[in-house]
Scaffold this motif. Sequence first.
Motif, PDB file in Angstrom:
ATOM      1  N   MET A  64       1.082  -1.220  -0.443  1.00  0.00           N
ATOM      2  CA  MET A  64       0.360   0.034  -0.075  1.00  0.00           C
ATOM      3  C   MET A  64       0.805   0.947  -0.097  1.00  0.00           C
ATOM      4  O   MET A  64       1.957   1.580   1.136  1.00  0.00           O
ATOM      5  CB  MET A  64      -0.940   0.057   1.208  1.00  0.00           C
ATOM      6  N   ALA A  65       0.816   2.087  -1.105  1.00  0.00           N
ATOM      7  CA  ALA A  65       1.571   2.928  -1.843  1.00  0.00           C
ATOM      8  C   ALA A  65       0.643   3.769  -0.748  1.00  0.00           C
ATOM      9  O   ALA A  65      -0.301   4.450  -0.750  1.00  0.00           O
ATOM     10  CB  ALA A  65       2.132   3.393  -2.494  1.00  0.00           C
ATOM     11  N   LYS A  66       1.161   5.404  -0.382  1.00  0.00           N
ATOM     12  CA  LYS A  66       1.270   6.576  -0.213  1.00  0.00           C
ATOM     13  C   LYS A  66       1.271   7.381  -1.510  1.00  0.00           C
ATOM     14  O   LYS A  66       2.276   7.801  -1.680  1.00  0.00           O
ATOM     15  CB  LYS A  66       1.476   7.051   1.058  1.00  0.00           C
ATOM     16  N   ASP A  67       0.044   8.301  -1.515  1.00  0.00           N
ATOM     17  CA  ASP A  67       0.111   8.525  -2.926  1.00  0.00           C
ATOM     18  C   ASP A  67       0.839  10.559  -2.352  1.00  0.00           C
ATOM     19  O   ASP A  67       0.861  10.754  -1.006  1.00  0.00           O
ATOM     20  CB  ASP A  67      -1.445   9.495  -3.531  1.00  0.00           C
ATOM     21  N   LYS A  68       1.548  10.888  -2.908  1.00  0.00           N
ATOM     22  CA  LYS A  68       1.835  12.244  -3.077  1.00  0.00           C
ATOM     23  C   LYS A  68       0.686  13.819  -2.792  1.00  0.00           C
ATOM     24  O   LYS A  68      -0.344  13.473  -2.968  1.00  0.00           O
ATOM     25  CB  LYS A  68       2.730  13.074  -3.486  1.00  0.00           C
ATOM     26  N   VAL A  77      -4.923   1.142  -3.305  1.00  0.00           N
ATOM     27  CA  VAL A  77      -4.938  -0.378  -2.860  1.00  0.00           C
ATOM     28  C   VAL A  77      -4.671  -1.106  -4.048  1.00  0.00           C
ATOM     29  O   VAL A  77      -3.603  -2.282  -3.835  1.00  0.00           O
ATOM     30  CB  VAL A  77      -6.053  -0.590  -2.721  1.00  0.00           C
ATOM     31  N   ALA A  78      -5.111  -0.883  -4.604  1.00  0.00           N
ATOM     32  CA  ALA A  78      -4.673  -1.419  -6.764  1.00  0.00           C
ATOM     33  C   ALA A  78      -4.941  -0.284  -8.013  1.00  0.00           C
ATOM     34  O   ALA A  78      -5.477   0.619  -7.506  1.00  0.00           O
ATOM     35  CB  ALA A  78      -5.568  -2.468  -7.038  1.00  0.00           C
ATOM     36  N   ASP A  79      -4.090  -0.031  -9.030  1.00  0.00           N
ATOM     37  CA  ASP A  79      -3.853   0.620  -9.985  1.00  0.00           C
ATOM     38  C   ASP A  79      -3.852  -0.232 -10.647  1.00  0.00           C
ATOM     39  O   ASP A  79      -2.142  -1.059 -11.034  1.00  0.00           O
ATOM     40  CB  ASP A  79      -2.152   1.070  -9.571  1.00  0.00           C
ATOM     41  N   ASN A  94      -7.127  -6.146  -7.262  1.00  0.00           N
ATOM     42  CA  ASN A  94      -6.952  -6.675  -8.524  1.00  0.00           C
ATOM     43  C   ASN A  94      -7.898  -6.198  -9.247  1.00  0.00           C
ATOM     44  O   ASN A  94      -9.412  -6.488  -9.679  1.00  0.00           O
ATOM     45  CB  ASN A  94      -6.131  -7.864  -9.187  1.00  0.00           C
ATOM     46  N   ILE A  95      -7.654  -5.177 -10.033  1.00  0.00           N
ATOM     47  CA  ILE A  95      -8.202  -4.627 -11.228  1.00  0.00           C
ATOM     48  C   ILE A  95      -8.607  -4.566 -12.353  1.00  0.00           C
ATOM     49  O   ILE A  95      -8.346  -3.734 -13.126  1.00  0.00           O
ATOM     50  CB  ILE A  95      -8.521  -2.913 -10.650  1.00  0.00           C
ATOM     51  N   GLN A  96      -6.695  -4.786 -12.788  1.00  0.00           N
ATOM     52  CA  GLN A  96      -6.840  -5.022 -13.998  1.00  0.00           C
ATOM     53  C   GLN A  96      -7.416  -5.649 -15.367  1.00  0.00           C
ATOM     54  O   GLN A  96      -6.933  -5.052 -16.501  1.00  0.00           O
ATOM     55  CB  GLN A  96      -5.114  -5.862 -14.717  1.00  0.00           C
ATOM     56  N   LEU A 126      -7.759   2.017  -6.988  1.00  0.00           N
ATOM     57  CA  LEU A 126      -8.413   1.849  -6.126  1.00  0.00           C
ATOM     58  C   LEU A 126      -7.936   2.010  -4.827  1.00  0.00           C
ATOM     59  O   LEU A 126      -6.878   1.610  -5.077  1.00  0.00           O
ATOM     60  CB  LEU A 126      -9.014  -0.023  -6.119  1.00  0.00           C
ATOM     61  N   TYR A 127      -8.931   2.894  -4.254  1.00  0.00           N
ATOM     62  CA  TYR A 127      -7.873   3.543  -3.326  1.00  0.00           C
ATOM     63  C   TYR A 127      -8.907   4.006  -2.014  1.00  0.00           C
ATOM     64  O   TYR A 127      -9.470   4.156  -2.137  1.00  0.00           O
ATOM     65  CB  TYR A 127      -7.197   4.980  -4.005  1.00  0.00           C
ATOM     66  N   PHE A 128      -7.738   4.480  -1.004  1.00  0.00           N
ATOM     67  CA  PHE A 128      -8.836   5.228   0.622  1.00  0.00           C
ATOM     68  C   PHE A 128      -8.752   6.248   0.489  1.00  0.00           C
ATOM     69  O   PHE A 128      -7.955   6.831   0.630  1.00  0.00           O
ATOM     70  CB  PHE A 128      -7.958   3.645   1.610  1.00  0.00           C
ATOM     71  N   ASN A 129      -9.596   7.581   0.418  1.00  0.00           N
ATOM     72  CA  ASN A 129      -9.272   8.726   0.571  1.00  0.00           C
ATOM     73  C   ASN A 129      -9.301   8.972   2.429  1.00  0.00           C
ATOM     74  O   ASN A 129      -9.004   8.266   3.118  1.00  0.00           O
ATOM     75  CB  ASN A 129     -10.924   9.697   0.096  1.00  0.00           C
ATOM     76  N   GLU A 130      -9.393   9.966   2.320  1.00  0.00           N
ATOM     77  CA  GLU A 130      -8.987  10.841   3.322  1.00  0.00           C
ATOM     78  C   GLU A 130      -9.592  10.302   4.582  1.00  0.00           C
ATOM     79  O   GLU A 130      -9.026   9.868   5.259  1.00  0.00           O
ATOM     80  CB  GLU A 130      -8.978  12.345   3.375  1.00  0.00           C
ATOM     81  N   ARG A 131     -11.015  10.188   4.718  1.00  0.00           N
ATOM     82  CA  ARG A 131     -11.464   9.638   5.007  1.00  0.00           C
ATOM     83  C   ARG A 131     -11.452   8.019   5.424  1.00  0.00           C
ATOM     84  O   ARG A 131     -12.480   8.211   6.371  1.00  0.00           O
ATOM     85  CB  ARG A 131     -13.354   9.501   4.717  1.00  0.00           C
TER      86      ARG A 131
END
Length: 157
Positions: A1-5, A12-14, A48-50, A113-118
């Motif tokens: 899980m990488a943090k976005d800048k 979660v998935a890219d 996985n959303i590939q 696919l990601y989790f937002n600030e909330r």
Amino acid sequence: MAKDKNTNTRTVADNRKARFAYEVMDTLEAGLVLAGTEVKSLREGHANIQESYASVEGGEIWLINAHIPEYFAGNRFNHEPRRRRKLLLSKKEIARMAQAVEREGMTMVPLKLYFNERGIAKLQLAVARGKKLHDKRETLKQRDWNREQARLLKERG
């Protein structure tokens, strides 16, 4: 899980192949209807959303073929990994996406696919047009040229 800048979101998935295979016209953020064990599995960073895509059916948009593996401690309450998931969008956004798909021959492709600030699971969805083989070659040439430019600039200081 990488943090976005710049933001406090957690990817979660890219879908990295999407920008290579499709010409992205427009993007928007959509919520997902998820089961409890799906959220727990996503928080562990498994998805996985590939091979997935979105489809308009009955005035709603559905995410099809996205793989969220079963939660290891979910026992009999676990979810089906490749089930269809409803996307949460406003009626205007659904109408705009449906129009682009039906009239202009575009497709809806999930990008991220990601989790937002909330801490809410979100999907970045794109309306895109498929690239032809010569467009993909052009993309590769441009990427190689940019890499070569960066290498030359680094060498010369």
